[in-house]
Write an enzyme that holds these catalytic residues in place. Structure first.
Site, PDB file in Angstrom:
ATOM      1  N   GLN A  33       0.825  -1.204   0.000  1.00  0.00           N
ATOM      2  CA  GLN A  33       0.000   0.000   0.000  1.00  0.00           C
ATOM      3  C   GLN A  33       0.864   1.261   0.000  1.00  0.00           C
ATOM      4  OE1 GLN A  33      -3.253  -2.021   2.898  1.00  0.00           O
ATOM      5  NE2 GLN A  33      -3.699   0.124   2.521  1.00  0.00           N
ATOM      6  N   GLU A  58     -13.256   5.292   4.148  1.00  0.00           N
ATOM      7  CA  GLU A  58     -13.224   4.644   5.450  1.00  0.00           C
ATOM      8  C   GLU A  58     -14.340   5.099   6.365  1.00  0.00           C
ATOM      9  OE1 GLU A  58      -9.117   5.539   6.192  1.00  0.00           O
ATOM     10  OE2 GLU A  58      -8.565   3.662   5.225  1.00  0.00           O
ATOM     11  N   ARG A  64      -9.677  -0.327   7.215  1.00  0.00           N
ATOM     12  CA  ARG A  64     -10.661   0.549   6.591  1.00  0.00           C
ATOM     13  C   ARG A  64     -11.066   1.703   7.510  1.00  0.00           C
ATOM     14  NH1 ARG A  64     -14.308  -1.122   1.748  1.00  0.00           N
ATOM     15  NH2 ARG A  64     -14.912   0.940   1.105  1.00  0.00           N
ATOM     16  N   CYS A  65     -10.056   2.342   8.088  1.00  0.00           N
ATOM     17  CA  CYS A  65     -10.329   3.558   8.852  1.00  0.00           C
ATOM     18  C   CYS A  65      -9.019   4.284   8.972  1.00  0.00           C
ATOM     19  CB  CYS A  65     -10.858   3.244  10.248  1.00  0.00           C
ATOM     20  SG  CYS A  65      -9.648   2.464  11.305  1.00  0.00           S
TER      21      CYS A  65
END
Lengths: 287, 807
Positions: B238, B761, B385-386
């Site tokens: 990522q 997110e 996902r945050c």
């Protein structure tokens, strides 16, 4: 998640398959749809040196519905069970149950023989075969024999089948016209085994239950035929007291594992709820 | 005669497919046809395959490792252990959190599935077979699984490698299993507010250990070219540029001799931010053997060894007046980091941005303290996902608000309205130090309540409860309200870095002579649709249709340096860089247009896709014409060509927010929760592509559903992982996923060039408390204050049973 190495065989006749099994006895496993065996091989919990794939054996892939008896070949897929209108007319619980097994992709490959043969307590069809009092046809080097589904399961993954036998078909008496049946299965998600599931088949005449059969899935290390629970219904008006008695009798024979689906206490409780709901649905469908 | 009329302004804008267009995703053509190119698809001549021997124990001493049988197996090339890596000083690697992590277990294993040996073989199957032949003798040690016992006087010592190092990366360690203490705010003030309050509530809220579980697991291909000495690393990264820099620093290979490429990535969700032993072992094996090495973990390895998320035990206390004005917040977190501190947070923030935990509320005084501890569990603690620890913070405050509402006997929506930061208070500095850039919370929640007919739902709930008491139904209805404020877009270099690398991002644009373009960014899409949306930003900025702009990311040899994609940072940071680079292009284009039109620059104005003379729009030059001229005309004072690069250091974070309302019907006999409806209003500032936003919200809500209702990675008392396969780890399918209703308000970020805030997110941050609050709300009238997630069937049934609602 990488299986060990194995030789792959793809016979086209049952005799050829039995011959292969005999020559590698102990080192060979039968592959049908693969949805039980292949995950076990990927975990290396099963490490066969020979895989005998029976999907090319044409004789094992038919559904035959006679006047009194239904014969289902071992490689009949769940999708075939769902799509047979004739079967759904005379024994609707097979479609209802098949639709609760995994998802369409798996049902296109998963077979009834694979589902019942290996003794995985999570599989759904073994309970249905308890319910229907089915016979399993086993073929080996010495010929063919039948074993009652109710006598087939000894423990998780231990069955009455010998290592040199293949389960070739399933037979059961055609259920009486007008019977009601239902399979209630609770699971965490599509593709999961049952947290608890119950199958009920019954007949009602003049408001009274004249015959009943009850079976349960994944609530012990074998499928459960709940004879006492069924007896609690026979002769009753399927009223609340009779259902409560059946639920209590069904719960009494469960012995579930505590696992990610919940503690044993919950799964036993839920077994009763599934039995109750299946009785109510079957009752509504009877007649 | 056929006279073609010139396109209208509307047609010209539509042709660009710029900001606000629901342009279809350009990536989908290849993904839907199976033509993506993932790490698993990479095949190089002579490539070998790696696989790990992993620990069966949670805590054990390694007494011996015997590789002989494995090495004797045909097709096995090498077996690496810690002893082989020690001479290279690579048996430990630095983590993003300032700790070190064993690449291969050094004398001890500290969690089940820890990497012990790396087998290299001619194919994937031989590698797996040979792993079974590596004989490792262990002496089992007592495992530490309960984080609350980590700092007991008699707790097992886990990290022998740092047992004498009582000064950690974030200050003094109070115990050999202590990692850090971090706090902020005014503890004395918060305690005084609690002591003086009319009403207080306190609750220990656990956000269980979960896992991002991307569809594609982690993996890499390492290839050392012995001729030119260059190491190429393709991988599921990522943050490819950060990987290159870190790889250079730990291996001493010069940075220009390392190329890191992130090909297509099948979902990341934070799981692919960190560096894993597989990458190091593959690189070492390629350097040793001189041939490419591929390593791709399987699903169970991914779930049990690569980065988990959450595992926060949060004790919150709220103080309020009797009419519901919140006067203070105190919270303490016990953070279970597993065996190594491999959290992926900006370096100065060992608990991420957890101090956003005052949420959307104007709380005058607050304190939060966090203690991280080691346990015999897999390392991680990533932002699934945050943004960094934001979903933990949002879950804690949103549950506490509901608990307070219950105690005050107030409607939870009304209590929120009463305490929201008001529109006119922005920019607002929170008691814990963040400067919220913009917001309009009252409007958002009012719109949400109106859309779901909130009052009617509450009336229906009154009827439902009465019917339940009368025995007419066995279902209870719950209404969950959550209002979240995210903090995304890390971040300003002045306080945000990872291992010293500033968290700016970048975009480089080259306009081709015929008026199309290529743009390269320092980020990397893992499904977010960057190639679609960043082209839209540029289309609006420079007047070239989005379809004529190629987007490239992920190759460190060609893309400009950036810190990658996670924490909803791509739009706030790289999106800003894209707009700024576009503006540089436009500035030069204006000079070129002035020359071509023979006017002063100041006499020109920008109009959609061209510069035109003010008051005389007939006299204009389109961007396409300008591009051609830039290459092919000698313009005095200007270099040929039309290119720009922008490195954007954001002045602040962005603060997306939203109002979510969930309605659930619970069968008390089975514990089955039926999500009847879910309404999600998101305010992510300027909306670049509404269709992609909707898709992001759907995906994030589905993951929130998974977490709230079923996901859990747990361990038994001796450190065996439970739930380490998809048999048990809850990934909902389309069948379990309810219909989502999405909505929006638009409050642009005042400091972002196009006002965008990031959205990917938010739905996870707001979704988890909305589901959880709905479940709690169903039982609220029976006295339930709090019960821990996940709210799966058996736990919900257990709640009903404890409240006396079952048979």
């Amino acid at each position: 998640m990488i299986p060990g190495s194995f030789d792959y065989h793809r016979p086209s006749t049952i005799d050829e398959a039995i011959g292969l099994l005999a020559s590698h006895v102990g080192d060979a496993l039968i592959l049908a749809g693969g949805h039980s065996l292949i995950p076990m091989m990927k975990l290396r919990m099963a490490t066969p040196e020979h895989l005998i794939d029976i999907q090319d054996i044409y004789d094992l892939s038919a559904i035959s519905i006679g006047a009194d008896q239904i014969d289902i070949g071992a490689t009949v897929t769940q999708a075939q069970l769902i799509h047979s209108e004739e079967l759904a007319d005379c024994c609707p619980i097979l479609r209802e149950t098949s639709l609760q097994i995994a998802d369409p992709q798996i049902r296109n490959l998963g077979t009834i023989g694979g589902n019942v043969a290996n003794g995985d307590p999570g599989n759904d069809m073994p309970a249905i075969m308890q319910l229907l009092d089915a016979d399993y046809v086993l073929q080996g080097p010495d010929g063919t024999r039948t074993v009652k589904a109710r006598a087939y399961y000894e423990a998780a993954y231990f069955t009455a089948r010998s290592e040199n036998e293949i389960l070739t078909s399933i037979r059961f008496a055609k259920p009486p016209a007008g019977h009601g049946s239902s399979y209630h299965k609770q699971k965490r998600k599509i593709g999961d085994y049952a947290t608890a599931a119950a199958a009920v088949m019954l007949e009602v005449s003049n408001g009274s239950c004249t015959s009943a059969s009850i079976a349960m899935t994944n609530l012990a290390d074998t499928p459960l035929w709940a004879e006492a629970a069924a007896n609690a219904l026979i002769g009753s008006a399927l009223d609340a007291d009779a259902i409560a008695a059946a639920v209590a009798a069904a719960r009494a024979i469960t012995n579930p594992a505590s696992d990610g689906r919940g503690p044993a206490e919950y799964r036993t409780h839920l077994a009763g709820i599934m039995v109750k709901r299946a009785i109510e649905t079957a009752h509504a469908r009877a007649g | 005669m056929n006279v073609q009329s010139p396109p209208t302004d509307k047609q010209r804008i539509e042709k660009l497919q710029g900001l606000g267009s629901s342009r279809k995703r350009v990536e989908d053509a290849r993904f839907t046809q199976g033509k993506g190119n993932y790490v698993g698809d990479i095949k190089l001549p002579g490539m070998l395959f790696g696989d790990f021997v992993r620990s069966p124990y949670g805590h054990a001493r390694i007494k011996s490792i015997n590789k002989d049988a494995a090495l004797a197996m045909p097709g096995v090339v090498a077996v690496l252990t810690a002893e082989d890596l020690k001479p290279l000083n690579l048996h430990y690697m630095p983590t993003l959190a300032g700790d070190v992590q064993a690449v291969l277990a050094d004398e001890k294993v500290l969690f089940q599935a820890q990497e012990v040996a790396f087998v290299v073989a001619k194919d994937r199957y031989i590698a797996a077979d040979a792993c079974e032949l590596v004989e490792v003798e262990y002496e089992e040690l007592p495992a530490l699984v309960d984080a609350f016992k980590a700092m007991d006087a008699d707790a097992p010592l886990l990290r022998e490698d740092i047992k004498d190092k009582m000064e950690g990366a974030h200050g003094a360690r109070a115990h050999y299993n202590h990692i850090f203490h971090w706090d902020c705010g005014d503890e004395e003030g918060a305690n005084k507010a609690l002591a003086d309050a009319d009403v207080t509530v306190e609750e220990m809220i656990t956000y269980q250990r979960v896992h991002p579980c991307p569809l594609e697991t982690c993996g890499c291909v390492a290839s050392m070219d012995k001729i030119n000495g260059k190491l190429t690393l393709w991988g599921t990264f990522q943050a490819p540029h950060a990987v290159r820099t870190v790889a250079s620093l730990i291996t001493n290979i010069p940075e220009h001799k390392i190329r890191v490429v992130s090909p297509d990535i099948g979902g990341g969700f934070g799981n692919k931010v960190g560096v894993y032993p597989g990458y190091i072992c593959s690189a070492v094996a390629s350097i040793v053997t001189g041939v490419p090495i591929k390593w791709v973990e399987d699903r169970m390895e991914n779930l049990s060894a690569t980065a988990f998320a959450r595992d926060y035990h949060m004790t919150g206390k709220l103080a309020a007046t009797k009419d519901g004005v919140i006067t203070g917040l105190h919270c303490h977190v016990l953070a279970d980091h597993g065996a190594f501190d491999a959290c992926a947070d900006p370096t100065k923030f060992p608990a991420g941005f957890f101090n956003i935990c005052t949420g959307s509320y104007d709380i005058p005084v607050a304190y939060c303290g966090v203690d991280g501890v080691y346990t015999n569990k897999a390392p991680g603690g990533v932002a699934y996902r945050c943004s960094f620890r934001v979903t933990e913070a949002a879950y804690m405050i949103e549950r506490m608000i509901d608990i307070l509402a219950r105690k005050l006997d107030m409607d939870p929506a009304e209590l929120r309205m009463k305490n929201f930061i008001k529109k006119e208070q922005f920019p607002y500095t929170s008691a814990l130090g963040w400067e919220y850039d913009s917001g309009d919370y009252h409007t958002a929640l009012e719109k949400g309540m109106e859309s779901v007919a909130y009052k009617a739902l509450r009336a229906e709930q009154v009827d439902n409860r009465a019917a339940f008491e009368r025995g007419e139904t066995r279902k209870l209805m719950g209404i969950g309200v959550a209002f979240f404020t995210e903090i995304v877009g890390a971040g300003p270099v002045k306080n945000c870095d990872i291992l010293g690398l500033g968290m700016f991002d970048s975009c480089e644009i080259r306009i081709h002579p015929t008026g199309s373009a290529i743009a390269r960014l320092g980020t990397i899409s893992q499904g977010q649709g960057h190639a679609t949306t960043f082209a839209q930003i540029l289309a609006t900025e420079i007047g070239i249709p989005a379809e004529d702009i190629t987007l490239e990311e992920g190759d460190t040899d060609t893309a400009p340096y950036g810190l990658g994609t996670y924490g909803s940072r791509s739009t706030p940071v790289a999106g800003a860089a894209t707009a700024m680079a576009g503006r540089k292009i436009r500035a030069k284009a204006q000079m070129i247009a002035a020359y071509l039109l023979e006017v002063h620059e100041g006499d020109l104005e920008w109009d959609i896709d061209r510069f035109q003379v003010k008051g005389n729009p007939e006299a204009h030059k389109t961007m396409k014409e300008i591009a051609f001229a830039s290459y092919n005309q000698a313009i005095p004072g200007l270099e040929p060509g039309l290119e720009a690069v922008s490195y954007y250091d954001p002045p602040n974070m962005t603060y997306p927010f939203g109002a979510y309302i969930c309605v659930v019907d619970i069968d008390v006999d089975t514990g089955v929760t039926d999500i009847r409806s879910f309404y999600a209003l998101d305010d992510c500032g300027t909306r670049i592509n509404p269709m992609i936003i909707e898709g992001q919200v759907h995906g994030g809500l589905t993951e929130a559903l998974a977490i709230a209702m079923g996901q859990e990675i747990s361990y038994d008392e001796i450190g065996n992982i439970k739930g380490g396969s998809l048999m048990d780890f809850y990934l909902p399918t389309a069948v379990e996923t309810p219909m989502w209703t999405t909505d929006f308000t638009t409050t642009p970020s005042p400091h972002h060039p196009i006002g965008a805030k990031g959205v990917g997110e938010s739905p996870n941050v707001g979704g988890v408390p909305a589901f959880s609050n709905a479940v709690h709300d169903a039982f609220a009238h029976k006295g339930l204050t709090h019960t821990q997630m996940p709210h799966d069937h058996w736990r919900v049934w257990k709640t009903a049973q404890k409240l006396g609602l079952t048979d």
